[in-house]
Design an enzyme around this catalytic site. Structure first.
Site, short mmCIF file in Angstrom:
data_model
loop_
_atom_site.label_atom_id
_atom_site.label_comp_id
_atom_site.label_asym_id
_atom_site.label_seq_id
_atom_site.Cartn_x
_atom_site.Cartn_y
_atom_site.Cartn_z
N TYR A 18 60.92 39.02 -8.49
CA TYR A 18 60.79 40.18 -9.17
C TYR A 18 62.38 40.25 -9.60
O TYR A 18 62.81 41.27 -10.10
CB TYR A 18 60.90 41.51 -8.11
CG TYR A 18 59.82 41.65 -7.65
CD1 TYR A 18 59.38 42.47 -8.81
CD2 TYR A 18 58.65 41.50 -6.68
CE1 TYR A 18 57.07 42.88 -8.38
CE2 TYR A 18 57.06 41.65 -6.71
CZ TYR A 18 56.39 42.71 -7.53
OH TYR A 18 55.61 42.69 -7.36
N TYR A 145 49.51 49.71 -3.88
CA TYR A 145 50.59 48.30 -4.19
C TYR A 145 49.73 47.68 -3.05
O TYR A 145 49.96 47.97 -1.25
CB TYR A 145 52.26 48.65 -4.44
CG TYR A 145 52.08 47.03 -4.49
CD1 TYR A 145 52.48 46.31 -5.15
CD2 TYR A 145 52.14 46.22 -3.31
CE1 TYR A 145 53.24 45.50 -5.14
CE2 TYR A 145 53.23 44.94 -3.37
CZ TYR A 145 53.45 44.37 -4.58
OH TYR A 145 53.23 43.13 -4.69
N ASP A 237 45.00 49.43 4.44
CA ASP A 237 46.75 47.97 4.71
C ASP A 237 47.59 49.08 5.54
O ASP A 237 48.15 49.63 4.66
CB ASP A 237 46.54 48.22 3.28
CG ASP A 237 47.89 46.95 3.15
OD1 ASP A 237 48.61 46.37 3.65
OD2 ASP A 237 48.15 46.95 1.35
N LYS A 266 54.28 41.41 7.87
CA LYS A 266 55.74 41.71 7.53
C LYS A 266 55.76 42.52 9.01
O LYS A 266 56.42 41.06 9.24
CB LYS A 266 55.96 43.39 6.77
CG LYS A 266 55.86 43.49 5.47
CD LYS A 266 55.83 45.11 4.83
CE LYS A 266 55.71 44.36 3.10
NZ LYS A 266 56.80 43.98 2.62
N1 PMP Z 1 50.12 45.76 1.05
C1 PMP Z 1 50.90 46.48 1.42
C2 PMP Z 1 51.28 47.95 1.55
C3 PMP Z 1 52.86 46.14 0.88
O1 PMP Z 1 53.40 47.76 1.29
C4 PMP Z 1 52.96 44.90 0.54
C5 PMP Z 1 54.24 43.88 0.32
N2 PMP Z 1 55.79 44.62 0.55
C6 PMP Z 1 51.48 43.87 0.00
C7 PMP Z 1 50.19 44.74 0.82
C8 PMP Z 1 51.92 42.44 0.61
O2 PMP Z 1 52.40 41.43 1.00
P1 PMP Z 1 53.14 40.43 0.49
O3 PMP Z 1 54.53 40.56 -0.52
O4 PMP Z 1 53.70 40.23 2.34
O5 PMP Z 1 52.24 39.69 0.07
#
Ligand code: PMP
Length: 424
Positions: A18, A145, A237, A266
């Site tokens: 990014y 996202y 998610d 995470k």
């Molecule tokens: N889903 C959500 C809700 C996220 O916030 C993120 C990452 N910010 C992801 C999926 C993707 O995770 P990663 O960056 O570990 O691929």
């Protein structure tokens, strides 16, 4: 010849995520982490108010997690996860299922948030194809996202991030976040496509990268109930919301309805190592059981269920479930609530919102979009100079700190936000 700095060496060989490499400032070299602090090469201490991309929940370089990881490294560092198993993967799955909504019956491991989402989507598409009635369409929220791999990108809002790839992204219907006014219309939208709809994927209660947008559990419940009625699979998610962020262990704990699938990453390892987890209800798993080998879920990664990663997740769970940590989560929630009440009326605060330990405020920018662009950088640099890592999403600044942050450290962040409100 003078030795090159870490930042200079970085700039000669590394391509950052990014980041427009031509114009980006030199990266800040971090050499150590300790509690809520990241410590730079020159000794500067940064208060990590965004938990290093929302992953860290117990503080940096936590000695308990380090110890458990070190122990695992000396015992078993890796084993192929097809045809083999090992204690930490089994224990982690058992312990996760024990704290997840009780319809979740199986755990599938991968290695980041995007892959956790990819796996969930593949489970849904193949669920329908294994059942002999293929469904190819997905419903997601505007501004969602879900990650950067192709499937995860497809179910994420179309944006500057996805633009170069748009023609490769599969068919997704985007709907608004639900509220009292639009819930009936949204249900009609779902019903109109229901026979084609494989799944509905959503970030429960808080949309992260889309701008920390928050919405009420009761309307999400209504949508989930409607999906159930229409036979549409639901995917929560919880990559960002999981493991205490929303004030409960999972955002889904605020709901009466249970999702069919859930995605995690995470905070699952306390932010120590990369792990993705997709869990599912029994009916999803059962749809893959067959004498026909073609009904197998053909998905896996070299580091699926890596024992060291699983040991970090187990150690993080030990810490998370301690009464002290649960009390810390409530303390942060309470502290944010009184700060939000204090500044809500400030003329520069367009909106302020909170879910659990996540506090987000939208800066008043008027209509001037060029000012808006420089504001993001001005705020980011202001907080860095004050020793705080706060990374605004456009004109939205948010606090998402590790749970070990103290009241004094929170107070310092609030003070600096108030100072910024006067200055920008
Ligand atoms: N889903 C959500 C809700 C996220 O916030 C993120 C990452 N910010 C992801 C999926 C993707 O995770 P990663 O960056 O570990 O691929």
């Amino acid at each position: 010849m003078a030795q090159r700095s870490l930042a200079e060496r970085d700039q000669a060989v590394i391509w950052h995520p990014y980041t427009q490499m031509q114009t980006a400032a030199a990266p800040i070299p971090i050499v150590r982490g300790e509690g809520v602090h990241l410590i730079a090469e020159d000794g500067t201490k940064y208060l990590d108010a965004i938990s290093s991309w929302w992953v860290n929940i117990h503080g940096h370089a936590h000695p308990y997690i380090a110890e458990k990881v070190a122990e695992q490294l000396r015992t078993l560092e890796h084993v192929i996860f097809a045809g083999f198993t090992h204690p930490t993967a089994v224990e982690l799955a058992e312990r996760l299922l024990a704290i997840l909504p009780d319809n979740q019956k199986r755990v599938f491991y991968s290695d980041n948030g995007s892959t956790a989402v990819e796996v969930a989507l593949k489970m849904c598409f193949q669920y329908w194809s294994n059942s002999g009635q293929p469904r190819t369409k997905v419903i997601a929220f505007h501004d969602s996202y879900h990650g950067d791999t192709f499937g995860a990108m497809a179910v994420s809002a179309r944006s500057a991030f996805t633009k170069p790839f748009e023609q490769f992204l599969f068919d997704v219907e985007f709907i608004d976040l639900p509220n009292a006014e639009n819930i009936t219309r949204l249900k009609e939208q779902l019903s109109a496509f229901s026979f084609q709809l494989s799944a509905f994927i959503f970030e429960p209660l808080v949309q992260g990268a889309g701008g920390m947008n928050m919405y009420e559990a009761k309307y999400l419940d209504e949508l989930l109930m409607h999906c159930k009625k229409e036979g549409i699979l639901t995917i929560a998610d919880e990559v960002m919301t999981g493991f205490g962020r929303t004030g409960k262990l999972f955002a889904s704990d605020h709901l009466t309805q249970q999702p069919d699938l859930m995605c995690f990453s995470k905070g699952i390892t306390g932010g120590t190592m990369a792990l993705g987890v997709t869990t599912c209800a029994g009916k999803i798993y059962d749809a893959f059981l067959s004498d026909d080998k073609l009904k197998t879920l053909f998905h896996g990664h070299s580091f699926t269920a890596n024992p060291v990663t699983c040991s970090a997740a187990l150690a993080s769970l030990d810490l998370l479930l301690k009464p002290e940590t649960i009390a810390d989560i409530s303390r942060i929630e309470e502290s944010h609530r009184s700060f939000a009440a204090r500044i809500a009326k400030h003329p520069k605060v367009r909106t302020i919102r909170q879910t659990g330990t996540i506090l987000a405020m939208e800066w008043e920018t008027g209509d001037n979009t060029s000012y808006f662009n420089s504001l993001r950088d001005d705020l980011y640099n202001f907080f860095l100079r004050e020793g705080i890592i706060l990374r605004p999403l456009g004109n939205i600044i948010y606090i998402m700190a590790p749970y070990c942050i103290t009241n004094d450290q929170l107070k310092y962040i609030y003070q600096k936000i108030e100072q910024a409100l006067e200055q920008f």
